[in-house]
Design a protein around this motif. Structure first.
Motif, PDB file in Angstrom:
ATOM      1  N   ASP A 115       0.904  -1.161   0.348  1.00 21.65           N
ATOM      2  CA  ASP A 115       0.185   0.058   0.918  1.00 21.65           C
ATOM      3  C   ASP A 115       1.352   1.348   0.282  1.00 21.65           C
ATOM      4  OD1 ASP A 115      -2.650   0.996   0.066  1.00 21.65           O
ATOM      5  OD2 ASP A 115      -2.624   1.194   2.285  1.00 21.65           O
ATOM      6  N   ARG A 123       3.693  -0.240   4.646  1.00 21.20           N
ATOM      7  CA  ARG A 123       2.193  -0.290   4.916  1.00 21.20           C
ATOM      8  C   ARG A 123       1.700  -1.242   4.097  1.00 21.20           C
ATOM      9  NH1 ARG A 123      -0.682   4.600   4.838  1.00 21.20           N
ATOM     10  NH2 ARG A 123      -0.721   4.571   2.514  1.00 21.20           N
ATOM     11  N   TYR A 124       1.052  -2.526   4.040  1.00 18.49           N
ATOM     12  CA  TYR A 124       0.400  -3.750   3.350  1.00 18.49           C
ATOM     13  C   TYR A 124      -0.948  -3.455   3.554  1.00 18.49           C
ATOM     14  CZ  TYR A 124       5.398  -5.329   2.959  1.00 18.49           C
ATOM     15  OH  TYR A 124       6.530  -5.202   2.101  1.00 18.49           O
ATOM     16  N   ARG A 125      -1.873  -3.853   2.954  1.00 14.80           N
ATOM     17  CA  ARG A 125      -3.421  -4.140   2.697  1.00 14.80           C
ATOM     18  C   ARG A 125      -3.958  -5.169   2.579  1.00 14.80           C
ATOM     19  NH1 ARG A 125      -3.971  -0.884  -2.175  1.00 14.80           N
ATOM     20  NH2 ARG A 125      -3.751  -2.609  -3.481  1.00 14.80           N
ATOM     21  N   PRO A 127      -6.907  -6.642   0.634  1.00 15.39           N
ATOM     22  CA  PRO A 127      -7.893  -5.946  -0.214  1.00 15.39           C
ATOM     23  C   PRO A 127      -9.741  -6.370   0.476  1.00 15.39           C
ATOM     24  CG  PRO A 127      -6.525  -6.640  -1.188  1.00 15.39           C
ATOM     25  CD  PRO A 127      -6.127  -7.285   0.167  1.00 15.39           C
ATOM     26  N   GLY A 130      -9.454  -4.433   4.357  1.00 18.11           N
ATOM     27  CA  GLY A 130      -9.697  -2.989   4.271  1.00 18.11           C
ATOM     28  C   GLY A 130      -8.404  -2.742   5.517  1.00 18.11           C
ATOM     29  N   ARG A 132      -5.281  -2.954   7.358  1.00 16.03           N
ATOM     30  CA  ARG A 132      -3.545  -2.608   7.071  1.00 16.03           C
ATOM     31  C   ARG A 132      -2.886  -2.969   8.391  1.00 16.03           C
ATOM     32  NH1 ARG A 132      -6.791  -0.785   3.506  1.00 16.03           N
ATOM     33  NH2 ARG A 132      -6.007   1.062   2.276  1.00 16.03           N
ATOM     34  N   TRP A 169     -10.082   3.045   5.381  1.00 16.90           N
ATOM     35  CA  TRP A 169      -9.353   2.657   4.624  1.00 16.90           C
ATOM     36  C   TRP A 169     -10.292   1.501   4.262  1.00 16.90           C
ATOM     37  CZ3 TRP A 169      -4.728   3.628   5.074  1.00 16.90           C
ATOM     38  CH2 TRP A 169      -4.384   4.525   6.482  1.00 16.90           C
ATOM     39  N   TRP A 170     -11.777   1.527   4.521  1.00 17.44           N
ATOM     40  CA  TRP A 170     -12.493   0.253   3.589  1.00 17.44           C
ATOM     41  C   TRP A 170     -12.716   1.095   2.361  1.00 17.44           C
ATOM     42  CZ3 TRP A 170     -16.383  -0.728   7.615  1.00 17.44           C
ATOM     43  CH2 TRP A 170     -15.030  -1.892   8.528  1.00 17.44           C
ATOM     44  N   TYR A 173      -8.538   1.058  -2.806  1.00 24.01           N
ATOM     45  CA  TYR A 173      -7.732   0.362  -3.020  1.00 24.01           C
ATOM     46  C   TYR A 173      -7.782   0.891  -4.485  1.00 24.01           C
ATOM     47  CZ  TYR A 173     -11.004  -2.704   0.162  1.00 24.01           C
ATOM     48  OH  TYR A 173     -10.836  -3.197   0.999  1.00 24.01           O
TER      49      TYR A 173
END
Length: 173
Positions: A115, A123-125, A127, A130, A132, A169-170, A173
């Motif tokens: 992300d 930071r990673y997500r 998907p 949502g 992190r 965050w949701w 993307y």
């Protein structure tokens, strides 16, 4: 069950022991426990259980949760896990490795995508949820040179720093 199972559950299901965003103060206390520190603000409240930190707001009526953070980095400094989580998941280790967590999340049928890979913490997500995941990239960001890469009691590159669940965050993307 293990601490990694807990982290993977939060990252894929957006809840802690079945309680999540939108739940009130009483529901969190009944589920996670009575040992917490409240830090009130104007129309906001931060509830700190140590490993788990919650954000509440009364902007839309009664106080309800709008953010869940799992502060994995705190574990190197001592035990800060609510007893309810220990009963469900067992003992928590001082550090969690991102690659192990990523593998577990993938085995649950979800993806883990980059992300933001700039800075000392990447930071990673996930998907599908949502959520992190924040991962240490540089444990010695100031270049002091006193970071011992062989010390298992301090943060290392590749350690999970924290997880974050928030409707903000949701859908991004």
């Amino acid at each position: 069950m293990s601490d990694l199972d807990f982290y993977a559950h939060v990252a894929t299901h957006r809840d802690v022991l079945g309680i999540g965003i939108g739940s009130g103060l009483g529901a969190w206390e009944a589920t996670v426990g009575p040992d917490y520190l409240d830090d009130p603000g104007k129309k906001l409240l931060r509830r700190d259980y140590g490993l788990v930190e919650l954000s509440f707001s009364d902007a839309d009526g009664p106080m309800s949760c709008f953010g869940i953070s799992v502060q994995v980095h705190r574990l190197v400094h001592g035990h800060c896990v609510p007893p309810s989580l220990v009963r469900e998941y067992g003992e928590f280790t001082p550090r969690a490795r991102f690659e192990e967590l990523r593998s577990l999340i993938l085995s649950l049928g979800c993806k883990v995508e980059p992300d933001d890979l700039s800075g000392d913490v990447h930071r990673y997500r996930v998907p599908e949820s949502g959520a992190r995941i924040f991962v240490i990239d540089d444990p010695d960001p100031f270049g002091d040179g006193d970071h011992d890469v062989d010390d298992p009691e301090i943060h290392q590159a590749g350690d999970v720093w924290a997880l974050s669940v928030s409707p903000a965050w949701w859908g991004r993307y």
